[in-house]
Each structure stands twice: as C-alpha cells, then as structure tokens.
Enzyme design. Sequence first.
Site, short mmCIF file in Angstrom:
data_model
loop_
_atom_site.label_atom_id
_atom_site.label_comp_id
_atom_site.label_asym_id
_atom_site.label_seq_id
_atom_site.Cartn_x
_atom_site.Cartn_y
_atom_site.Cartn_z
N GLY A 1 1.14 -1.19 -0.05
CA GLY A 1 0.14 0.11 -0.07
C GLY A 1 0.70 1.43 0.27
N SER B 1 1.74 8.48 1.67
CA SER B 1 0.86 7.29 1.97
C SER B 1 2.12 6.65 3.28
CB SER B 1 1.62 5.53 1.38
OG SER B 1 1.28 6.05 0.07
N ILE B 2 0.43 6.33 4.72
CA ILE B 2 0.16 5.79 5.68
C ILE B 2 1.56 4.62 6.05
CG2 ILE B 2 -1.26 5.32 7.41
CD1 ILE B 2 -3.55 6.86 7.18
N ASP C 1 -1.48 -6.35 -7.63
CA ASP C 1 -3.29 -5.57 -7.80
C ASP C 1 -4.13 -6.93 -7.04
OD1 ASP C 1 -5.44 -6.00 -8.30
OD2 ASP C 1 -4.95 -4.06 -10.30
N ILE D 1 -4.94 -0.90 2.10
CA ILE D 1 -4.97 -0.64 0.37
C ILE D 1 -6.71 -0.41 0.62
CG2 ILE D 1 -5.71 -2.73 -1.32
CD1 ILE D 1 -2.51 -3.60 -0.82
N TYR E 1 -17.95 9.28 2.50
CA TYR E 1 -17.43 7.89 2.61
C TYR E 1 -18.19 6.68 2.02
CZ TYR E 1 -13.56 5.58 4.49
OH TYR E 1 -12.53 4.57 4.20
N LYS F 1 -15.07 -1.62 5.84
CA LYS F 1 -14.30 -0.56 6.75
C LYS F 1 -14.91 -1.29 7.55
CE LYS F 1 -10.89 1.95 4.94
NZ LYS F 1 -9.52 1.19 4.93
N THR G 1 -3.04 12.39 2.29
CA THR G 1 -2.30 11.20 1.29
C THR G 1 -3.32 11.71 -0.24
OG1 THR G 1 -4.00 9.39 1.61
CG2 THR G 1 -1.78 9.73 3.71
N LEU G 2 -2.91 10.50 -1.36
CA LEU G 2 -3.42 10.28 -2.10
C LEU G 2 -5.19 10.15 -2.15
CD1 LEU G 2 -2.09 10.53 -5.06
CD2 LEU G 2 -1.77 8.04 -5.49
N ALA G 3 -4.72 8.98 -1.27
CA ALA G 3 -6.20 8.20 -1.20
C ALA G 3 -7.07 9.53 -0.79
CB ALA G 3 -6.48 6.53 -0.41
P1 NAD Z 1 -2.03 5.92 -0.28
O1 NAD Z 1 -2.78 6.72 -1.52
O2 NAD Z 1 -1.58 6.14 -0.04
O3 NAD Z 1 -2.60 4.46 0.06
C1 NAD Z 1 -3.68 3.33 -0.76
C2 NAD Z 1 -2.77 2.61 -1.44
O4 NAD Z 1 -4.20 1.03 -2.52
C3 NAD Z 1 -2.45 2.60 -3.18
O5 NAD Z 1 -0.49 2.63 -2.22
C4 NAD Z 1 -2.68 2.04 -3.70
O6 NAD Z 1 -1.66 1.46 -4.79
C5 NAD Z 1 -3.56 1.03 -2.99
N1 NAD Z 1 -4.70 0.26 -3.95
C6 NAD Z 1 -5.66 0.68 -4.47
N2 NAD Z 1 -6.05 -0.66 -5.33
C7 NAD Z 1 -5.50 -1.65 -5.41
C8 NAD Z 1 -5.49 -3.05 -5.71
N3 NAD Z 1 -6.72 -3.22 -6.09
N4 NAD Z 1 -4.25 -3.75 -5.15
C9 NAD Z 1 -3.28 -3.34 -5.01
N5 NAD Z 1 -3.03 -2.07 -4.20
C10 NAD Z 1 -4.02 -1.09 -4.39
O7 NAD Z 1 -3.38 6.79 1.29
P2 NAD Z 1 -3.40 5.95 1.63
O8 NAD Z 1 -4.26 7.09 2.87
O9 NAD Z 1 -2.52 5.98 2.67
O10 NAD Z 1 -3.98 4.84 2.34
C11 NAD Z 1 -3.72 3.68 3.18
C12 NAD Z 1 -4.83 3.19 3.97
O11 NAD Z 1 -5.14 4.27 4.77
C13 NAD Z 1 -6.20 2.71 3.34
O12 NAD Z 1 -7.16 0.88 3.73
C14 NAD Z 1 -6.90 3.53 3.69
O13 NAD Z 1 -8.15 3.45 3.55
C15 NAD Z 1 -6.14 3.84 5.22
N6 NAD Z 1 -7.18 5.07 5.82
C16 NAD Z 1 -6.72 6.62 5.21
C17 NAD Z 1 -7.02 7.37 5.93
C18 NAD Z 1 -6.54 8.89 5.70
O14 NAD Z 1 -7.27 9.56 5.80
N7 NAD Z 1 -5.30 9.27 4.35
C19 NAD Z 1 -7.73 7.17 7.30
C20 NAD Z 1 -7.74 6.11 7.95
C21 NAD Z 1 -7.49 5.38 7.18
O1 0WE Z 2 -10.17 5.23 2.67
C1 0WE Z 2 -10.28 6.53 2.92
C2 0WE Z 2 -9.69 6.20 1.85
C3 0WE Z 2 -10.20 5.42 0.81
C4 0WE Z 2 -10.17 6.15 -0.83
C5 0WE Z 2 -10.73 7.00 -1.69
C6 0WE Z 2 -10.79 6.93 -3.04
C7 0WE Z 2 -9.83 8.77 -3.50
C8 0WE Z 2 -9.74 7.60 -5.42
C9 0WE Z 2 -11.13 4.82 -1.93
N1 0WE Z 2 -11.23 5.12 -3.01
C10 0WE Z 2 -10.94 6.20 -3.63
N2 0WE Z 2 -10.95 6.17 -5.33
C11 0WE Z 2 -11.23 7.04 -5.70
O2 0WE Z 2 -11.47 6.86 -6.73
N3 0WE Z 2 -10.36 7.13 3.40
C12 0WE Z 2 -10.42 7.11 5.03
C13 0WE Z 2 -9.48 9.11 3.57
C14 0WE Z 2 -10.87 9.17 3.05
O3 0WE Z 2 -11.31 9.24 1.96
C15 0WE Z 2 -12.99 9.86 2.07
C16 0WE Z 2 -12.99 10.53 3.58
C17 0WE Z 2 -11.72 9.27 4.74
C18 0WE Z 2 -11.31 10.86 5.54
C19 0WE Z 2 -14.03 10.06 1.41
C20 0WE Z 2 -14.85 10.85 1.73
C21 0WE Z 2 -15.52 11.42 3.12
C22 0WE Z 2 -14.38 11.51 3.92
#
Ligand code: NAD
Ligand code: 0WE
Length: 276
Positions: A21, A27-28, A72, A100, A164, A171, A202-204
């Site tokens: 991930g 990235s976290i 993937d 992920i 969300y 989740k 982050t990107l997500a």
């Molecule tokens: P990130 O975009 O850096 O990481 C998300 C990762 O998921 C990426 O590396 C992406 O390549 C991977 N991914 C998505 N689809 C995939 C697939 N089909 N196969 C393999 N890899 C795949 O963002 P992040 O915020 O570091 O997210 C990491 C985790 O933390 C996620 O589970 C996210 O839900 C969780 N999270 C994020 C936040 C936040 O606010 N950023 C808060 C709580 C939890």
């Molecule tokens: O888990 C997440 C985000 C995960 C995520 C992000 C994306 C963005 C791009 C999953 N799928 C996608 N698909 C895409 O096309 N978080 C905890 C971060 C997050 O995402 C939100 C939040 C928070 C917080 C979306 C809506 C509202 C709050």
Amino acid sequence: MAEQNFPTGNLMKGKRGLIMGVANKNSIAWAIARQLAAQGAEIAFTYQGEALLRRVGPLAESVGSDILVECDVTNDETMDSTFATLKEKWGKIDFLVHAIAFAGKDQLAGSFIDQTTREGFKSALDISAYSFVDAAKRASEIMNDDGAMVTLTYLGSERVIPNYNVMGVAKAALEACTRYIAADLGPRGIRVNAISAGPIKTLAAAGIGSGRHMFKFNKAASAMQDNTDPLGVAGAALYLLSDLGLSCTGETHHVDGGFHAIGMPQEGPLKEAICD
Ligand code: NAD
Ligand code: 0WE
C-alpha cells in the site's frame, strides 16, 4: 530524501515483513515503513502498477529493501507471485501491513443509497476488505508463530461520514475480518489488529470533494484540536507489530486525536460558526 528522523532502536531487529500500500512518500504505509526500518526491520514492498514503481522504487531502496513486487490485489496471479517471492527469498516472514482501499469515484459522492451500485459495492468490498483476508491467509502460511498483522481503517465504519458511503461499509467488513482472522491465527501466537486513523493528507484522501471542510472539522472537533499525525499511526503500528504488542489482538485501535471519543465538541470555533 528529506525525511523526518525516527529514533533508532532494535524493537524490530531480526524481523522481516511485507508492506502493501505504499503509493508515494505521503502514504500511511510509508510512515509505517520508515518507523519499522528505524527499529531494524527488513521490509519487502508491493506496488500496485507499473506507474507507481517510479515512486515506490526509490523509497524502498532508501530503507535498504531489495524485495519489490508488483501486486494488484484483484489479480490472483500477482498475489501468488508476491508470496512465492517472499517464500523463495526469505522462507519465513514476521509481519504484514495491509494499507489498501479503493472504491469507484462515483460511489464516494452524494447519498449512499443513490450512489451505491452492485458493482461498486462488490469492488469496494473486494479491494478494501477481502484483500486483507486473502493476504492474511497467504502471509500466515509463511509466518513465524509470533508474527503480527496490521490493517488500516477509518471511523466511517462505525459512524456515518458524508460521502464515505460504501467505503464505510467496506471498513466495517474489514474490522470484522480483523477479528475473525485474529481468532483463526490466535492459537499460533499470530496477532491481527486494525488501526483506525483520522483523516491524513494522502493520495487516497486527495480526491475527495469535501476535503478542506473535513480536515477543518476534524481539527476543531477532536479532543486534541488537531489533525492526525501519520507518525502517531506509525508508532501504533510499531507497537502492534513488535513484541510490545503481546496479547493484543482482534483490536481496532484509534489514532485520531481522540475524535472518536467526542460526543459534542468543546465550546470554540464550531460554536462560533453555528450560533450567532
Ligand atoms: P494511499 O493512496 O497512499 O494508499 C492507498 C494504497 O492502496 C495505494 O498504495 C494504492 O496503490 C493501493 N491500492 C488501491 N487499489 C489497489 C489494488 N487493487 N491492488 C493493490 N493496491 C491497491 O493512501 P493512504 O491514505 O495511505 O491509504 C492507506 C490505507 O489507510 C487505506 O486502507 C485507507 O483506507 C486507510 N486510511 C486512510 C486515511 C486517510 O485519511 N488518508 C484515514 C484512515 C485510514
Ligand atoms: O479510506 C479512505 C479513502 C479511500 C479511497 C479513496 C479514493 C479516492 C480516489 C477509496 N477509494 C478512492 N477512490 C478514488 O477514486 N480515507 C479514510 C480517506 C477519506 O476518503 C474520504 C473521506 C476520508 C477521510 C471520502 C469521503 C469522505 C471522507
């Protein structure tokens, strides 16, 4: 690479594991990787696709990793080859980090019942929850009996967070999967936990429509009146993946500045905004 310094130590000395991930330096999973590496862990990484190799390659190299595999989670062949590579290079592993999540962009805006399609639901649950079950099974087959696993979750599993949507449902499933996997692997001494992080840039989290409002709201309404620092998430991962975490399993541990604990925020900026 200009990165924050982590205090070095040997809490992870002699331990080897896989981190899934990392997409870039925000990235976290990368904060977790640096924390574990500073404590002596040997780390293998997966990256999602060719395009991400340019980012993940140099990061992996900077912590001395020489195992970097494309994976993937929706593609069984890449899951097979990832764990075959670990078995071949190391034989055994000690930890797994699963960071992920994915839902179609169309699923993450607007009302939950209107936006959630059968395909969107299936794919979100497949990538964001089933992938942990699959990775945990494969990892457990090559994991030492005192190993540990961590996944990343978010409060949207327990409470409604606007937009969300189906990710909250995914989740909730992921957290339930964590408990069932913990029960299956507990007798072997393998611990399995989830970290529920507050919003982190982050990107997500970048693609989300109401981002600015969400970070401001979390800051104003959390116990600590601040946003979540990824270093705190990395610290929790170190605790859960090292022997400090002994006897802790099946847990969802919040690292969110206490946002989850608050029923009504202290008087302050939010009161000012609502009352005149
Ligand atoms: P990130 O975009 O850096 O990481 C998300 C990762 O998921 C990426 O590396 C992406 O390549 C991977 N991914 C998505 N689809 C995939 C697939 N089909 N196969 C393999 N890899 C795949 O963002 P992040 O915020 O570091 O997210 C990491 C985790 O933390 C996620 O589970 C996210 O839900 C969780 N999270 C994020 C936040 C936040 O606010 N950023 C808060 C709580 C939890
Ligand atoms: O888990 C997440 C985000 C995960 C995520 C992000 C994306 C963005 C791009 C999953 N799928 C996608 N698909 C895409 O096309 N978080 C905890 C971060 C997050 O995402 C939100 C939040 C928070 C917080 C979306 C809506 C509202 C709050």
